[in-house]
Design an enzyme around this catalytic site. Structure first.
Site, PDB file in Angstrom:
ATOM      1  N   GLY A 130      51.644  56.579  84.793  1.00 36.34           N
ATOM      2  CA  GLY A 130      51.563  55.245  85.394  1.00 36.34           C
ATOM      3  C   GLY A 130      51.083  54.160  84.453  1.00 36.34           C
ATOM      4  O   GLY A 130      51.019  52.988  84.831  1.00 36.34           O
ATOM      5  N   GLY A 132      50.939  52.885  80.070  1.00 31.38           N
ATOM      6  CA  GLY A 132      51.101  53.089  78.631  1.00 31.38           C
ATOM      7  C   GLY A 132      50.521  51.896  77.889  1.00 31.38           C
ATOM      8  O   GLY A 132      49.431  51.955  77.332  1.00 31.38           O
ATOM      9  N   GLU A 248      46.104  53.735  63.240  1.00 28.45           N
ATOM     10  CA  GLU A 248      47.352  54.292  63.791  1.00 28.45           C
ATOM     11  C   GLU A 248      48.510  53.325  63.492  1.00 28.45           C
ATOM     12  O   GLU A 248      49.584  53.736  63.051  1.00 28.45           O
ATOM     13  CB  GLU A 248      47.217  54.507  65.306  1.00 28.45           C
ATOM     14  CG  GLU A 248      48.524  54.919  65.960  1.00 28.45           C
ATOM     15  CD  GLU A 248      48.380  55.366  67.418  1.00 28.45           C
ATOM     16  OE1 GLU A 248      47.247  55.401  67.937  1.00 28.45           O
ATOM     17  OE2 GLU A 248      49.417  55.684  68.022  1.00 28.45           O
ATOM     18  N   ARG A 249      48.262  52.039  63.716  1.00 30.14           N
ATOM     19  CA  ARG A 249      49.347  51.052  63.516  1.00 30.14           C
ATOM     20  C   ARG A 249      49.681  50.901  62.040  1.00 30.14           C
ATOM     21  O   ARG A 249      50.847  50.744  61.676  1.00 30.14           O
ATOM     22  CB  ARG A 249      48.941  49.728  64.163  1.00 30.14           C
ATOM     23  CG  ARG A 249      49.007  49.876  65.665  1.00 30.14           C
ATOM     24  CD  ARG A 249      48.349  48.807  66.470  1.00 30.14           C
ATOM     25  NE  ARG A 249      48.427  49.185  67.878  1.00 30.14           N
ATOM     26  CZ  ARG A 249      47.647  48.707  68.838  1.00 30.14           C
ATOM     27  NH1 ARG A 249      46.717  47.815  68.559  1.00 30.14           N
ATOM     28  NH2 ARG A 249      47.791  49.127  70.072  1.00 30.14           N
ATOM     29  N   ARG A 274      82.004  57.553  48.930  1.00 27.05           N
ATOM     30  CA  ARG A 274      83.058  57.463  49.945  1.00 27.05           C
ATOM     31  C   ARG A 274      84.144  56.466  49.538  1.00 27.05           C
ATOM     32  O   ARG A 274      83.843  55.312  49.201  1.00 27.05           O
ATOM     33  CB  ARG A 274      82.421  57.018  51.275  1.00 27.05           C
ATOM     34  CG  ARG A 274      83.389  56.758  52.396  1.00 27.05           C
ATOM     35  CD  ARG A 274      83.894  58.035  52.994  1.00 27.05           C
ATOM     36  NE  ARG A 274      84.742  57.798  54.157  1.00 27.05           N
ATOM     37  CZ  ARG A 274      85.489  58.741  54.712  1.00 27.05           C
ATOM     38  NH1 ARG A 274      85.476  59.985  54.219  1.00 27.05           N
ATOM     39  NH2 ARG A 274      86.221  58.472  55.766  1.00 27.05           N
ATOM     40  N   GLY A 345      79.950  54.419  58.299  1.00 21.89           N
ATOM     41  CA  GLY A 345      81.028  54.602  59.269  1.00 21.89           C
ATOM     42  C   GLY A 345      80.657  55.676  60.279  1.00 21.89           C
ATOM     43  O   GLY A 345      79.476  55.825  60.636  1.00 21.89           O
TER      44      GLY A 345
HETATM   45  C1  LIG Z   1      57.698  60.119  70.867  1.00 19.62           C
HETATM   46  C2  LIG Z   1      56.459  59.540  71.487  1.00 19.62           C
HETATM   47  C3  LIG Z   1      55.213  60.010  71.107  1.00 19.62           C
HETATM   48  C4  LIG Z   1      54.063  59.510  71.716  1.00 19.62           C
HETATM   49  N1  LIG Z   1      52.828  60.051  71.390  1.00 19.62           N
HETATM   50  C5  LIG Z   1      51.742  59.677  72.109  1.00 19.62           C
HETATM   51  C6  LIG Z   1      50.493  60.353  71.922  1.00 19.62           C
HETATM   52  O1  LIG Z   1      50.362  61.264  71.096  1.00 19.62           O
HETATM   53  N2  LIG Z   1      49.444  59.979  72.698  1.00 19.62           N
HETATM   54  C7  LIG Z   1      49.539  58.982  73.629  1.00 19.62           C
HETATM   55  O2  LIG Z   1      48.555  58.694  74.291  1.00 19.62           O
HETATM   56  N3  LIG Z   1      50.707  58.317  73.809  1.00 19.62           N
HETATM   57  C8  LIG Z   1      51.810  58.645  73.082  1.00 19.62           C
HETATM   58  N4  LIG Z   1      53.007  58.006  73.287  1.00 19.62           N
HETATM   59  C9  LIG Z   1      53.087  56.947  74.290  1.00 19.62           C
HETATM   60  C10 LIG Z   1      53.312  55.552  73.717  1.00 19.62           C
HETATM   61  O3  LIG Z   1      52.174  55.097  73.050  1.00 19.62           O
HETATM   62  C11 LIG Z   1      53.732  54.645  74.899  1.00 19.62           C
HETATM   63  O4  LIG Z   1      55.051  55.042  75.249  1.00 19.62           O
HETATM   64  C12 LIG Z   1      53.696  53.173  74.534  1.00 19.62           C
HETATM   65  O5  LIG Z   1      52.373  52.733  74.365  1.00 19.62           O
HETATM   66  C13 LIG Z   1      54.372  52.310  75.612  1.00 19.62           C
HETATM   67  O6  LIG Z   1      53.907  52.626  76.895  1.00 19.62           O
HETATM   68  P1  LIG Z   1      54.962  52.916  78.080  1.00 19.62           P
HETATM   69  O7  LIG Z   1      55.928  53.915  77.549  1.00 19.62           O
HETATM   70  O8  LIG Z   1      54.219  53.260  79.297  1.00 19.62           O
HETATM   71  O9  LIG Z   1      55.740  51.568  78.255  1.00 19.62           O
HETATM   72  P2  LIG Z   1      55.332  50.312  79.282  1.00 19.62           P
HETATM   73  O10 LIG Z   1      53.913  50.026  79.067  1.00 19.62           O
HETATM   74  O11 LIG Z   1      55.788  50.783  80.633  1.00 19.62           O
HETATM   75  O12 LIG Z   1      56.255  49.203  78.714  1.00 19.62           O
HETATM   76  C14 LIG Z   1      57.575  48.905  79.222  1.00 19.62           C
HETATM   77  C15 LIG Z   1      58.040  47.602  78.580  1.00 19.62           C
HETATM   78  O13 LIG Z   1      57.170  46.538  78.981  1.00 19.62           O
HETATM   79  C16 LIG Z   1      56.767  45.822  77.842  1.00 19.62           C
HETATM   80  N5  LIG Z   1      55.444  45.230  78.021  1.00 19.62           N
HETATM   81  C17 LIG Z   1      54.293  45.877  78.334  1.00 19.62           C
HETATM   82  N6  LIG Z   1      53.265  45.016  78.364  1.00 19.62           N
HETATM   83  C18 LIG Z   1      53.768  43.809  78.055  1.00 19.62           C
HETATM   84  C19 LIG Z   1      53.197  42.498  77.912  1.00 19.62           C
HETATM   85  N7  LIG Z   1      51.895  42.285  78.060  1.00 19.62           N
HETATM   86  N8  LIG Z   1      54.030  41.473  77.570  1.00 19.62           N
HETATM   87  C20 LIG Z   1      55.351  41.680  77.395  1.00 19.62           C
HETATM   88  N9  LIG Z   1      55.948  42.886  77.518  1.00 19.62           N
HETATM   89  C21 LIG Z   1      55.157  43.936  77.833  1.00 19.62           C
HETATM   90  C22 LIG Z   1      56.750  46.848  76.737  1.00 19.62           C
HETATM   91  O14 LIG Z   1      56.753  46.258  75.458  1.00 19.62           O
HETATM   92  C23 LIG Z   1      58.002  47.625  77.049  1.00 19.62           C
HETATM   93  O15 LIG Z   1      59.090  46.963  76.503  1.00 19.62           O
HETATM   94  C24 LIG Z   1      54.161  58.484  72.673  1.00 19.62           C
HETATM   95  C25 LIG Z   1      55.429  57.985  73.039  1.00 19.62           C
HETATM   96  C26 LIG Z   1      56.568  58.512  72.473  1.00 19.62           C
HETATM   97  C27 LIG Z   1      57.899  58.000  72.926  1.00 19.62           C
END
Ligand SMILES: Cc1cc2nc3c(=O)[nH]c(=O)nc-3n(C[C@H](O)[C@H](O)[C@H](O)COP(=O)(O)OP(=O)(O)OC[C@H]3O[C@@H](n4cnc5c(N)ncnc54)[C@H](O)[C@@H]3O)c2cc1C
Length: 385
Positions: A130, A132, A248-249, A274, A345
């Site tokens: 719920g 991220g 991390e970033r 190619r 391609g």
């Molecule tokens: C391969 C993979 C590995 C990962 N590994 C980890 C891990 O080890 N540990 C962990 O905790 N997490 C992990 N993650 C989770 C990752 O950090 C989250 O997927 C990411 O932070 C985005 O959260 P969400 O997927 O819930 O997207 P959401 O938060 O649901 O976002 C959906 C959309 O809304 C946009 N959005 C959100 N807030 C705003 C705002 N304020 N303004 C404008 N737009 C907004 C987002 O940019 C996105 O486009 C992983 C994800 C992947 C795919």
């Protein structure tokens, strides 16, 4: 442009990693992709080589190195070879700073030697089904027992890199409700033993890329976590995240630098080889112009990532700096890799070709560790907006 970020020690380390990948990783990497992760013993091998413990203090069995540049070298060499070390980068680049900064002496004695040897692999669980981007909304809860000896943890996490094989997971959970003044209050980090009763690994998530790195769902049902496994102070979780998400970033920004440079090399080699309409693809002016643009953009990415790396080593990389580096390096890498794929391609779309895997692997860099949109909100806040 000449890069100035690395010295002879980094070059020697680069040669070691390069040879290690060629001998022990590249020949079996395809099997890891099929399996969804490297074998558990691979991490012990990284431990043996000293790769996991480079920045772990010597007293705990590590190399005692302060610089993050060795990690950048690993990222560049794996990208150049088109391989990944599974969840290595989460373990070393994301989690170590938490343990070094917030674990007490007793916890360091218990965890750091195993961290460096690969006997204790770590993952970090922030994201939930719920929530991220909005980490203040975390719902996984931990209640302190009446006698104050342990927490009772309940909830679920998703997208956890290395979650399936981890021995310990840093779980960000709610130990108190948020307050009307502060949505970020009440979050705490528990270092959960994955052998605990009530801890379960759910589905391994199928991804479009990063096939050799497992991404798992985790659940906690009345998991008993000793208070001695709490990291730092109760309620301080959000500030720890804010502080450590900068590394991390940075590591994701460095990934953008490494993967875009690798894509450029693949494209240059391919277009020379190619032939189309009787001449190499490299002979078309469009190809030269596109690759000239890509080469310029790769250098801009490298300059920003290298500068951020230097600032980080000096302890001066701010949260906003890290957000800018991640935003620019990953967005630009996406553009470069897409253009390099186009020059292949149809073969660019075939997984057998490294450019196709780079494309799929790199897409997530604009999402995890905070999305590009979240990076923009951080940067805007720093502008006073
Ligand atoms: C391969 C993979 C590995 C990962 N590994 C980890 C891990 O080890 N540990 C962990 O905790 N997490 C992990 N993650 C989770 C990752 O950090 C989250 O997927 C990411 O932070 C985005 O959260 P969400 O997927 O819930 O997207 P959401 O938060 O649901 O976002 C959906 C959309 O809304 C946009 N959005 C959100 N807030 C705003 C705002 N304020 N303004 C404008 N737009 C907004 C987002 O940019 C996105 O486009 C992983 C994800 C992947 C795919």
């Amino acid at each position: 442009m000449q890069r100035t970020v690395f010295n002879e020690d980094h070059d020697a380390f680069r040669n070691t990693i390069h040879d290690f990948i060629a001998k022990e990783v590249a020949p079996v990497h395809h099997d890891w992709e099929g399996e969804g992760h490297p074998p558990r013993d691979f991490y012990r091998r990284l431990g043996e080589l000293g790769v996991l413990g480079i920045q772990v203090p010597e007293e705990f069995g590590g190399g005692g190195e302060k610089s993050f540049k060795f990690a950048a070298v690993v990222g560049e060499e794996t990208a150049a070879a088109g391989v990944s070390f599974g969840s290595y980068s989460v373990h070393t680049n994301l989690i170590l700073p938490y343990l070094l900064e917030y674990a007490n002496d007793e916890q360091k004695q218990r965890w750091l030697p195993g961290f460096a040897s690969g006997d204790i692999m770590f993952a970090i669980a922030m994201t939930e089904p719920g929530t991220g981007s909005d980490l203040a909304n975390i719902a996984t809860s931990a209640k302190l027992s009446a006698d104050g000896t342990h927490y009772v943890l309940n909830g679920a996490k998703t997208f956890i890199t290395g979650g399936a094989l981890a021995d310990r997971v840093l779980v960000v959970c709610r130990t108190a409700p948020s307050t009307p003044e502060d949505r970020r209050a009440g979050l705490t980090i528990l270092v959960v033993d994955t052998a605990s009763e009530g801890f379960a690994v759910g589905r391994k998530i199928e991804k479009i890329g990063l096939k050799a790195s497992d991404t798992a769902e985790l659940s906690f049902t009345d998991v008993s976590v000793p208070v001695t496994d709490r990291l730092g102070d109760e309620g301080a979780g959000f500030s720890y995240l804010t502080h450590n998400l900068a590394q991390e970033r940075l590591s994701i920004a460095l990934g953008g630098s490494a993967t875009s440079a690798a894509a450029l090399q693949h494209a240059i080699a391919y277009v020379k080889e190619r032939k189309v309409f009787g001449k190499p693809v490299a002979a078309f002016q469009n190809t030269k112009f596109v690759l000239a643009e890509c080469a310029t953009e790769v250098e801009a990415i490298q300059l920003m990532a290298d500068r951020a790396l230097e600032l980080h080593d000096a302890g001066e990389l701010t949260v906003a700096d890290a957000a800018k580096a991640k935003l620019f390096c990953t967005e630009a890498a996406g553009r470069v890799i897409d253009k390099c794929l186009q020059l292949h391609g149809g073969y660019g779309y075939i997984l057998e070709y490294p450019i196709a895997r780079l494309y799929a692997d790199t897409r997530v860099s604009r999402i995890y560790g905070g999305t590009s949109e979240v990076m923009k909100t951080i940067i805007a806040k720093d502008l006073g907006l």
